[in-house]
Motif scaffolding. Structure first.
Motif, mmCIF file in Angstrom:
data_model
loop_
_atom_site.group_PDB
_atom_site.id
_atom_site.type_symbol
_atom_site.label_atom_id
_atom_site.label_comp_id
_atom_site.label_asym_id
_atom_site.label_seq_id
_atom_site.Cartn_x
_atom_site.Cartn_y
_atom_site.Cartn_z
ATOM 1 N N GLY A 26 0.775 -1.227 0.000
ATOM 2 C CA GLY A 26 0.000 0.000 0.000
ATOM 3 C C GLY A 26 0.811 1.283 0.000
ATOM 4 N N ILE A 27 2.097 1.206 -0.365
ATOM 5 C CA ILE A 27 2.931 2.401 -0.472
ATOM 6 C C ILE A 27 3.092 2.747 -1.949
ATOM 7 C CG2 ILE A 27 5.244 3.354 -0.099
ATOM 8 C CD1 ILE A 27 5.411 1.778 2.466
ATOM 9 N N ASP A 28 2.759 3.982 -2.319
ATOM 10 C CA ASP A 28 2.831 4.371 -3.717
ATOM 11 C C ASP A 28 4.266 4.713 -4.110
ATOM 12 O OD1 ASP A 28 3.242 7.500 -3.660
ATOM 13 O OD2 ASP A 28 1.698 7.063 -2.165
ATOM 14 N N ALA A 29 4.498 4.750 -5.427
ATOM 15 C CA ALA A 29 5.852 4.972 -5.948
ATOM 16 C C ALA A 29 6.438 6.306 -5.515
ATOM 17 C CB ALA A 29 5.843 4.870 -7.471
ATOM 18 N N GLY A 30 5.572 7.292 -5.245
ATOM 19 C CA GLY A 30 6.051 8.592 -4.813
ATOM 20 C C GLY A 30 6.593 8.618 -3.404
ATOM 21 N N HIS A 31 6.435 7.515 -2.671
ATOM 22 C CA HIS A 31 6.942 7.425 -1.304
ATOM 23 C C HIS A 31 8.051 6.373 -1.198
ATOM 24 C CE1 HIS A 31 3.354 9.768 -0.442
ATOM 25 N NE2 HIS A 31 3.875 10.041 0.737
ATOM 26 N N VAL A 32 8.788 6.197 -2.303
ATOM 27 C CA VAL A 32 9.882 5.227 -2.366
ATOM 28 C C VAL A 32 11.190 5.948 -2.650
ATOM 29 C CG1 VAL A 32 10.883 3.334 -3.716
ATOM 30 C CG2 VAL A 32 8.449 3.277 -3.087
ATOM 31 N N VAL A 33 12.206 5.650 -1.850
ATOM 32 C CA VAL A 33 13.571 6.115 -2.101
ATOM 33 C C VAL A 33 14.460 4.877 -2.131
ATOM 34 C CG1 VAL A 33 15.447 7.623 -1.382
ATOM 35 C CG2 VAL A 33 13.080 8.240 -0.816
ATOM 36 N N GLY A 34 15.032 4.596 -3.289
ATOM 37 C CA GLY A 34 15.982 3.502 -3.413
ATOM 38 C C GLY A 34 17.299 4.030 -3.929
ATOM 39 N N VAL A 35 18.168 3.136 -4.373
ATOM 40 C CA VAL A 35 19.416 3.568 -4.991
ATOM 41 C C VAL A 35 19.046 4.261 -6.301
ATOM 42 C CG1 VAL A 35 21.648 2.872 -5.914
ATOM 43 C CG2 VAL A 35 20.678 1.664 -3.952
ATOM 44 N N ARG A 36 19.473 5.506 -6.439
ATOM 45 C CA ARG A 36 19.131 6.311 -7.616
ATOM 46 C C ARG A 36 20.325 6.417 -8.547
ATOM 47 N NH1 ARG A 36 14.952 11.093 -5.526
ATOM 48 N NH2 ARG A 36 13.355 9.607 -4.801
ATOM 49 N N SER A 37 20.118 6.000 -9.775
ATOM 50 C CA SER A 37 21.180 6.016 -10.785
ATOM 51 C C SER A 37 21.068 7.247 -11.675
ATOM 52 C CB SER A 37 21.086 4.754 -11.655
ATOM 53 O OG SER A 37 21.273 3.583 -10.893
#
Length: 445
Positions: free
Chosen positions: A284-295
């Motif tokens: 139930g977490i949307d993509a706008g609330h995701v922080v992963g490794v950013r390339s």
């Protein structure tokens, strides 16, 4: 009465009716405006006026197993910062932050994607057939080992046949674990509180694809791993590796309860961001609330370079969502902090109220939580030293919800070698006041 007189009476009656109609219209319009204003005011003040007893707001599912004191403390924290109970304070929603791998799910979606790509020939021959181009911290020994195992016959930018070339797949798997197959170090020269070479390189294995393509790889991997039997393994190269992933029901329920109480939920993960986005909706977490490794992307194509944080430029490749780097990315993306101060702990009123993790990767952002710090026990020394020391009573420990680790046979070496120094060496774990944390016995398993 004459016809003329009747006409006067009718005109007078019509004027009175029209006057009453206009008065009614003005009254109805005024009433509607007042009602709208009252409704807007009511909505704006709903958290303060439409409150309910905590027991009538959504609670953690009693059928899902938690250590009882952990469940109670989590619910107490939620109820104390809730839009449902009316205890939320300030004009911004409180924040909770979760690590993903082995915190929200059993096993690792970043590695799972690497495994899927190796099995489906999706890893590309690097630029100029030079493995050093995939990561600035890759050692010469690791680059030589990869060239020897994977060969130079495949043109640069074309898929390596890792589904049938077991030598190549095995060498990549070994280096994902930080050493060559012959045991030589695979990475060197990075700040081990900001980045780990193997994790950054695992992300770089996706270079050459668009974000959408990587998301599709992750969705295919997700379907395979959710359908696989719990506990199953898969063969990659000649090796047996984890072949299934499961969402922890307890954590999914916790996230749902937090959201029901108006607490904003985020994921900050050391897996590639497009991969985490492909999974986050499962809880139930949307993509706008995701922080992963950013390339870094060029013309829509992922490169082997990393986005910067805390004033570090893109492409310098010296920070990712790892230990202090996780704090930096959380502070920068979630709390809007720019520049080097993103590496520093924020004032308490600006930090997350709850955080959850399972390893040393997570220790800094979990420690930043002001009310509840949940640790899934995977026997990782640094985070378990802080959790068991529990200096202020806000650390909460739960065993893994699936296939929990056994009790560690020896105490955690908190006083000597549980802390990861920036140069990669080990040292003692100390409290905020500088005092030493003594060795800790593993008690929750």
């Amino acid at each position: 009465m004459s016809t003329f007189s009747l006409g006067l009476v009718k005109d007078d009656n019509n004027r009175r009716k029209e006057s009453r109609r206009k008065q009614y219209f003005r009254f109805a319009t005024t009433a509607a405006v007042v009602a709208t204003l009252m409704s807007a005011t009511s909505c704006a003040t709903a958290p303060a006026t439409n409150t309910q007893p905590a027991a009538e707001c959504r609670q953690l599912d009693a059928q899902l197993a938690w250590p009882s004191e952990v469940r109670g403390q989590l619910q107490k924290t939620i109820d104390a910062h809730s839009s449902c109970t009316g205890t939320a304070r300030g004009d911004k929603a409180p924040v909770a932050i979760f690590d993903w791998d082995n915190t929200v799910v059993k096993n690792d979606i970043g590695y799972g994607t690497n495994f899927w790509m190796l099995r489906h020939d999706k890893v590309l021959q690097p630029a100029n057939k030079d493995w050093k181009s995939t990561n600035r911290y890759l050692t010469d020994a690791a680059a030589r080992a990869l060239t020897a195992a994977c060969g130079t016959d495949t043109p640069a930018g074309q898929p390596l046949k890792t589904s049938i070339n077991t030598e190549c797949a095995d060498e990549i798997l070994a280096i994902l674990e930080d050493k060559t197959r012959s045991g030589e170090p695979a990475f060197e020269g990075f700040n081990a509180r900001h980045l780990i070479g193997a994790y950054a390189w695992g992300t770089a294995l996706s270079a050459g694809y668009t974000e959408e393509q990587l998301g599709q790889f992750a969705l295919s991997m997700k379907q395979e791993n959710l359908l696989a039997a719990q506990g199953s393994m898969q063969t990659v190269g000649s090796q047996q590796v984890d072949g299934y992933i499961r969402i922890y029901p307890q954590i999914k329920d916790l996230i749902g309860v937090l959201q029901a109480h108006g607490i904003e939920t985020w994921v900050v993960s050391a897996s590639p961001e497009p991969v985490v986005k492909a999974w986050a909706g499962e809880v139930g977490i949307d993509a706008g609330h995701v922080v992963g490794v950013r390339s870094v992307y060029e013309d829509g194509i992922q490169t082997s370079h990393l986005k910067g944080c805390g004033g570090i430029p893109d492409g310098e490749d010296s920070v990712m969502t790892y230990i202090e780097g996780k704090r930096c990315w959380a502070n920068q993306v979630i709390f809007g902090v720019e520049g080097p101060s993103a590496f520093e702990q924020l004032p308490a009123e600006r930090r997350q109220i709850l955080a959850a993790g399972d390893s040393g990767t997570d220790v800094t952002f979990v420690a930043d939580a002001t009310e509840a710090r949940l640790v899934v026990n995977r026997n990782n020394a640094e985070i378990m030293c802080r959790a068991y020391d529990n200096e202020d009573g806000k650390w909460l420990i739960t065993p893994m919800f699936i296939d929990p680790k056994p009790q560690r046979s020896e105490p955690y070496p908190c006083a000597t070698k549980a802390y990861a120094n920036p140069d990669g060496s080990k040292g003692p774990v100390v409290r905020e006041d500088g005092s030493l944390i003594p060795d800790q016995v593993d008690r929750v398993h």
